[in-house]
Structure formats: structure tokens, C-alpha cells
Design an enzyme around this catalytic site. Structure first.
Site, PDB file in Angstrom:
ATOM      1  N   LEU A  19      15.261  17.261 -63.265  1.00  9.97           N
ATOM      2  CA  LEU A  19      14.080  16.778 -62.541  1.00  9.97           C
ATOM      3  C   LEU A  19      12.783  17.237 -63.208  1.00  9.97           C
ATOM      4  CD1 LEU A  19      15.182  17.249 -58.803  1.00  9.97           C
ATOM      5  CD2 LEU A  19      15.215  15.163 -60.155  1.00  9.97           C
ATOM      6  N   CYS A  20      12.769  17.190 -64.546  1.00  9.33           N
ATOM      7  CA  CYS A  20      11.557  17.572 -65.280  1.00  9.33           C
ATOM      8  C   CYS A  20      11.274  16.558 -66.388  1.00  9.33           C
ATOM      9  CB  CYS A  20      11.681  18.983 -65.844  1.00  9.33           C
ATOM     10  SG  CYS A  20      13.203  19.338 -66.740  1.00  9.33           S
ATOM     11  N   GLY A  21      11.432  15.291 -66.054  1.00  8.33           N
ATOM     12  CA  GLY A  21      11.112  14.232 -67.002  1.00  8.33           C
ATOM     13  C   GLY A  21      12.012  14.263 -68.224  1.00  8.33           C
TER      14      GLY A  21
END
Length: 295
Positions: free
Chosen positions: A90-92
Site C-alpha cells: 500500500l505504498c504505490g
């Protein structure tokens, strides 16, 4: 055509998701400042370390008998890639970009007939490379549940690398991490650790300049051996700090985009819900009027 109940349920679900992404964005923003300050504070020390090592290397009268960490084994057949990523997603594209660079370099080395070994630091690195290069992964280091990265974690990785090099398990070691520039810009970077890549080898445009002749106590040979070992831990620690800042910046940006997208989806679903509701009301009115006229 979804019913009004289905649309209400979906709108409520997207609103709940938006609350989560907004909270994650705020948490990442709070962590980013500390991580960014730590990464920026580590850069001058690491660069100065390179400068001192370059001075000591320049003062060597002969490369014969020089530390293997400086001159290497004389071969480059066995390549160790140390891929550092995050423990969470969930950090690109933070994790995938580092893995992409490491994968591309590994495939080039394999095509050139080299033996490639991979050591992953962080769970996501192993997850990203398992499909294509799973058989090349020789070890994994994870810091799951650890809130703050310190030098102790870097020392754990550097001690493992030094032990492997002393055992003759590789000839060249390259570190992969993401260099932090801004919230929206993080650059995947490959840094050669062993043999040491000193400033004078990087080219005239490098920011780290080789200093004037300096007298050292104790002797230069003894000091060089100590600093080369210390430099491995320093560069690994720098990579961990850069990764930490890059991860939070990338997560902040990704969660901001997710929050905006959730808001757009809520607006579209609300419009759709209102149109469907109006259509149902109109249909019921038509049925009532038609029934009244039939009487």
C-alpha cells in the site's frame, strides 16, 4: 441494474474505505518528516566516509596486500544483489520499482553468464522477485513489527554480508534501495558495496571530492581495514533510512490518490442512486395514475 439497497451498501463501503485511506495518509505524513530528516542527516556522513576512504586508497603505495573489500577478489563471476524493500505494501510503486531495477540487472548478469545470488531485506522484495528469480534468493532478512530502523539492523545485514564475503560466497555485492528526493519522487538506486566504489572511481562530476594529503593515526593500512568494514554498515544504514523516507512519501502520495478516487466514486454512485430513486418514484406515480384512470 443494481437496486437502491445495493447502491446504498456500496456507497457506505466506499465511504468506509475513504476513511481508512485518509487515516493512512495522515499517519504516513506524520512519519515522513522524521524519516526524511534522518535520511538527509545520514548523507553527509556517508559521503565524508567515501572521501576519507578515497584519501587512504590514494595513499597506498601498492595494491598488493590491499584489503579485499577495496580491491575485490580479482573476479566478478559471482554477483550478490542485496534488494532492500519495505515490509508492507500500500505504498504505490515503491517496492515494485526497486524490484524492477534489481530484476533487470539480475537478468542481464545471468545472460552474460554470471552467477547471481539475491539477499532480500524486507518481505516485499522476496515477494516481488520470487516468481522470476526465486531460485536465486539465498537468504532473507525481515524486520517485521519493528517501528524504528536503527544502526543495529544495518549492522545485522552488514555482518551477514562480510561473513559471506569472507567465506568466498560472492565476488561483487550491489545494494538496491530507493533514494528519497520528495514526496512524489523516489529514485531506485544501485550502489556497489564490495569492492568499494570510491569517489575518484565515479567520475569528475561526483560531489564528493578527494581531500588533500592527511596524516592518520594509527597507520593508514590499519585504519583503512577498519573503515572499509565500517563503511559497509554505514552504506546499508543509509540505504535503510533512504528507503524508510521513500516508503512513507510513496505511501502518503498513494493514499492521497486513493482518497481522491474514493471521493469521485462516491459522487458517481450518489448521482446514480438519485437517478435510480427518481426513476422508481416516477414509475410508481405512473402506475398509480394508470390505475386511477382505469377505474
Amino acid at each position: 441494474m443494481p437496486s437502491l439497497k445495493d447502491l446504498r451498501t456500496r456507497i457506505a463501503s466506499v465511504k468506509a474505505t475513504r476513511k481508512i485511506t485518509k487515516a493512512m495518509q495522515m499517519v504516513a505524513a506524520a512519519k515522513l518528516r522524521r524519516a526524511q530528516e534522518a535520511a538527509q542527516a545520514a548523507r553527509p556522513y556517508a559521503e565524508r566516509m567515501d572521501g576519507v576512504l578515497a584519501n587512504l586508497n590514494k595513499g597506498l603505495t601498492s595494491k598488493e596486500g590491499a584489503p579485499a573489500l577495496l580491491v575485490g577478489t580479482g573476479k566478478d563471476q559471482v554477483q550478490l544483489l542485496v534488494v532492500m524493500t519495505a515490509e508492507r505494501g500500500l505504498c504505490g510503486g515503491f517496492n515494485s520499482n526497486i524490484a524492477k531495477l534489481a530484476r533487470a540487472d539480475a537478468l542481464k548478469l545471468i545472460a552474460a553468464g554470471k552467477t547471481v545470488k539475491i539477499l532480500t531485506v524486507g518481505r516485499k522484495g522476496a515477494d516481488n522477485l520470487r516468481r522470476d528469480l526465486g531460485k536465486n534468493i539465498v537468504d532473507r532478512v525481515e524486520f517485521k513489527g519493528l517501528k524504528n530502523i536503527g544502526y543495529a539492523q544495518a549492522a545485522e545485514v552488514s555482518d551477514k554480508l562480510l561473513a559471506m564475503f569472507a567465506a568466498g560466497e560472492f565476488d561483487v555485492c550491489t545494494l538496491y534501495f530507493s533514494r528519497f528526493k520528495s514526496v512524489i519522487s523516489q529514485t531506485p538506486t544501485a550502489l556497489q558495496l564490495i569492492p568499494a566504489k570510491l569517489p575518484e572511481e565515479k567520475g569528475a562530476g561526483d560531489k564528493v571530492a578527494v581531500q588533500a594529503a592527511t596524516e592518520y593515526e594509527p597507520g593508514e593500512d590499519e585504519l583503512l581495514g577498519y573503515l572499509l568494514h565500517r563503511n559497509i554498515g554505514t552504506q546499508v544504514f543509509r540505504g535503510l533510512l533512504e528507503n524508510s523516507a521513500s516508503e512513507q512519501g510513496s505511501r502518503m502520495s498513494a493514499m492521497d490518490n486513493a482518497t481522491r478516487n474514493a471521493g469521485d466514486m462516491i459522487n458517481k454512485l450518489t448521482i446514480k442512486y438519485n437517478r435510480q430513486r427518481q426513476a422508481n418514484i416516477t414509475k410508481e406515480l405512473i402506475e398509480i395514475i394508470s390505475g386511477a384512470e382505469a377505474l
